[in-house]
Design a protein around this motif. Structure first.
Motif, PDB file in Angstrom:
ATOM      1  N   UNK A 296     -35.055  64.778  34.508  1.00  0.00           N
ATOM      2  CA  UNK A 296     -34.731  66.074  34.326  1.00  0.00           C
ATOM      3  C   UNK A 296     -35.907  67.114  34.650  1.00  0.00           C
ATOM      4  N   UNK A 297     -37.124  66.953  34.145  1.00  0.00           N
ATOM      5  CA  UNK A 297     -38.308  67.745  34.576  1.00  0.00           C
ATOM      6  C   UNK A 297     -38.415  67.910  36.010  1.00  0.00           C
ATOM      7  N   UNK A 298     -38.619  66.783  36.837  1.00  0.00           N
ATOM      8  CA  UNK A 298     -38.797  66.880  38.118  1.00  0.00           C
ATOM      9  C   UNK A 298     -37.776  67.858  38.829  1.00  0.00           C
ATOM     10  N   UNK A 299     -36.405  67.437  38.382  1.00  0.00           N
ATOM     11  CA  UNK A 299     -35.243  68.316  39.093  1.00  0.00           C
ATOM     12  C   UNK A 299     -35.309  69.610  38.716  1.00  0.00           C
ATOM     13  N   UNK A 300     -35.896  69.902  37.736  1.00  0.00           N
ATOM     14  CA  UNK A 300     -36.006  71.525  37.273  1.00  0.00           C
ATOM     15  C   UNK A 300     -37.304  72.225  37.792  1.00  0.00           C
ATOM     16  N   UNK A 301     -38.217  71.087  38.328  1.00  0.00           N
ATOM     17  CA  UNK A 301     -39.732  71.725  38.494  1.00  0.00           C
ATOM     18  C   UNK A 301     -39.503  73.055  39.499  1.00  0.00           C
ATOM     19  N   UNK A 302     -38.742  72.765  40.661  1.00  0.00           N
ATOM     20  CA  UNK A 302     -38.685  73.963  41.576  1.00  0.00           C
ATOM     21  C   UNK A 302     -38.175  75.265  40.974  1.00  0.00           C
ATOM     22  N   UNK A 303     -37.153  74.975  40.144  1.00  0.00           N
ATOM     23  CA  UNK A 303     -36.619  76.159  39.532  1.00  0.00           C
ATOM     24  C   UNK A 303     -37.498  76.741  38.348  1.00  0.00           C
ATOM     25  N   UNK A 304     -38.475  76.122  37.714  1.00  0.00           N
ATOM     26  CA  UNK A 304     -39.284  76.627  36.749  1.00  0.00           C
ATOM     27  C   UNK A 304     -40.642  77.264  37.518  1.00  0.00           C
ATOM     28  N   UNK A 305     -40.869  76.769  38.878  1.00  0.00           N
ATOM     29  CA  UNK A 305     -41.993  77.373  39.617  1.00  0.00           C
ATOM     30  C   UNK A 305     -41.492  78.857  40.087  1.00  0.00           C
ATOM     31  N   UNK A 306     -40.124  78.920  40.344  1.00  0.00           N
ATOM     32  CA  UNK A 306     -39.645  80.158  40.722  1.00  0.00           C
ATOM     33  C   UNK A 306     -39.474  81.296  39.905  1.00  0.00           C
ATOM     34  N   UNK A 307     -39.161  80.679  38.527  1.00  0.00           N
ATOM     35  CA  UNK A 307     -38.891  81.686  37.559  1.00  0.00           C
ATOM     36  C   UNK A 307     -40.408  82.053  37.076  1.00  0.00           C
ATOM     37  N   UNK A 308     -41.311  81.408  37.141  1.00  0.00           N
ATOM     38  CA  UNK A 308     -42.795  81.790  36.749  1.00  0.00           C
ATOM     39  C   UNK A 308     -43.470  82.870  37.894  1.00  0.00           C
ATOM     40  N   UNK A 309     -42.869  82.506  39.286  1.00  0.00           N
ATOM     41  CA  UNK A 309     -43.469  83.573  40.152  1.00  0.00           C
ATOM     42  C   UNK A 309     -42.798  84.772  40.008  1.00  0.00           C
ATOM     43  N   UNK A 310     -41.408  84.827  39.755  1.00  0.00           N
ATOM     44  CA  UNK A 310     -40.804  86.058  39.605  1.00  0.00           C
ATOM     45  C   UNK A 310     -41.202  86.778  38.261  1.00  0.00           C
ATOM     46  N   UNK A 311     -41.804  86.005  37.354  1.00  0.00           N
ATOM     47  CA  UNK A 311     -42.259  86.771  36.144  1.00  0.00           C
ATOM     48  C   UNK A 311     -43.551  87.471  36.608  1.00  0.00           C
ATOM     49  N   UNK A 312     -44.147  86.746  37.511  1.00  0.00           N
ATOM     50  CA  UNK A 312     -45.769  87.109  37.901  1.00  0.00           C
ATOM     51  C   UNK A 312     -45.435  88.660  38.796  1.00  0.00           C
ATOM     52  N   UNK A 313     -44.072  88.549  39.522  1.00  0.00           N
ATOM     53  CA  UNK A 313     -43.991  89.628  40.455  1.00  0.00           C
ATOM     54  C   UNK A 313     -43.249  91.056  39.725  1.00  0.00           C
ATOM     55  N   UNK A 314     -42.849  90.899  38.593  1.00  0.00           N
ATOM     56  CA  UNK A 314     -41.955  91.913  38.085  1.00  0.00           C
ATOM     57  C   UNK A 314     -42.675  92.940  37.258  1.00  0.00           C
ATOM     58  N   UNK A 315     -43.903  93.043  36.864  1.00  0.00           N
ATOM     59  CA  UNK A 315     -44.492  93.831  36.102  1.00  0.00           C
ATOM     60  C   UNK A 315     -44.645  95.171  36.474  1.00  0.00           C
TER      61      UNK A 315
END
Length: 367
Positions: A296-315
């Motif tokens: 589970x975790x490894x298969x969702x790793x790329x998605x979680x990375x992208x969501x975190x990056x999106x949160x960093x950029x949206x402020x």
């Protein structure tokens, strides 16, 4: 951050999660590069605007360091994403991409992003706590503001230092290992943690759980508690303001500005919770449930990375939408657009008051 950058071909008979992983792997790198470039530039805008003399407030200091943390997360991710994900690299097909130097860079990126995410989460807690205390405080004036600025600077320094110290065991956990390919070439990678198995070292398991709890779950719980307190305090103040205005027949711009600021900070905190709380739960499950990390975790790793990056950029987008003051200052500084010079009582605010006249003859900031 997901350390696995290998490509998995999509097959019709694969489980749905593995099919999603294979599909998202193909677009992850390109989307991440776009988001990171956008986020680095917009966070530079945030820093240059929030550090202006007439924007110098305790809340803006926290938001400035949050922007610094976001840049330190996104900037190193750009070369990593281009190298390993544009297009997705497979050690069996592209062994030249899995050299020792590039895996060292991957290890550096894993450690730096863990640190910056921890710092960002605790800065989010600091924002919620500080705003809650500020709304309930009766202290006003320049001396009170300077005292709060000193407190915020001390809190920021403590968050940066303690976040780095707490994660030292995590820095020591990740290891580089090498594999010999069939054609006698050697590729390098990050050693698989094999979480929740009998082969896992106790110190590794402890470090993973410590990271999930200290860097993710505890900050999120504190943000929930103080955000709820903020919502309650804001509703009480709104009722009191409406009752006071109804009795006097006057309008209070200051209370309205403070409410706008609090709502904006609440949105920032909610975005933290959406991004970090699920990841903390997944990390904790990976450490306690056999097979969860691999399946589970490894298969969702790329998605979680992208969501975190999106949160960093949206402020930046959030500030522009919710703050007339920030939007006006951005237009004035970067687009050279004439800004209507309104009296202080009529202008919106990111965190406190702003004098839009140039040059500012006197800086007057609300608390």
């Amino acid at each position: 951050m997901a350390a696995n950058a290998s490509h998995v071909a999509m097959q019709p008979d694969q489980p749905a999660l593995l099919q999603f992983y294979s599909w998202f792997l193909g677009i992850h790198g390109y989307a991440s590069v776009v988001v990171c470039i956008f986020g680095v530039f917009t966070n530079i805008f945030n820093i240059t605007i929030l550090t202006r003399r007439d924007m110098r407030t305790p809340t803006n200091i926290l938001l400035t360091w949050l922007a610094v943390s976001d840049i330190l997360t996104m900037a190193p991710y750009i070369p990593f994403a281009i190298h390993f994900y544009c297009p997705p690299a497979d050690p069996r097909v592209n062994p030249e991409k899995f050299t020792y130097n590039w895996i060292m860079y991957m290890l550096f990126l894993i450690n730096i992003t863990a640190t910056t995410h921890t710092i960002s989460n605790w800065l989010g807690v600091s924002l919620a706590v500080f705003r809650f205390v500020q709304m309930r405080s009766t202290s006003r004036g320049p001396l009170a503001k300077e005292r709060r600025i000193r407190h915020v600077k001390g809190i920021t320094l403590a968050v940066n230092v303690l976040s780095s110290v707490v994660l030292i065991p995590n820095y020591l956990t990740n290891e580089i290992q090498w594999h010999a390919q069939d054609n006698n070439t050697i590729v390098y990678g990050i050693k698989d943690l094999n979480l929740a198995t009998n082969q896992t070292k106790s110190i590794v398991l402890f470090n993973v759980i410590n990271y999930a709890v200290t860097a993710k779950l505890v900050p999120c719980v504190l943000m929930i508690v103080f955000s709820g307190s903020l919502v309650y305090t804001l509703s009480v103040k709104n009722r009191e303001r409406r009752r006071r205005l109804s009795a006097s027949g006057k309008k209070s711009k200051k209370d309205s500005r403070q409410a706008t600021t609090t709502r904006m900070l609440l949105v920032v905190i909610i975005l933290f919770l959406i991004t970090e709380f699920p990841q903390g739960i997944l990390i904790l499950l990976s450490a306690t449930m056999p097979g969860f990390y691999t399946n589970v975790y490894q298969l969702l790793g790329d998605l979680m990375d992208f969501i975190a990056l999106l949160n960093n950029a949206i402020n930046f987008v959030l500030y522009c939408i919710m703050s007339q003051q920030f939007r006006a200052r951005f237009l004035e500084m970067y687009l050279r657009r004439a800004v209507l010079h309104k009296p202080l009582e009529e202008s919106g605010t990111t965190s406190e008051r702003l004098c839009l006249k140039e040059p500012p003859t006197k800086t007057t900031l609300a608390d």
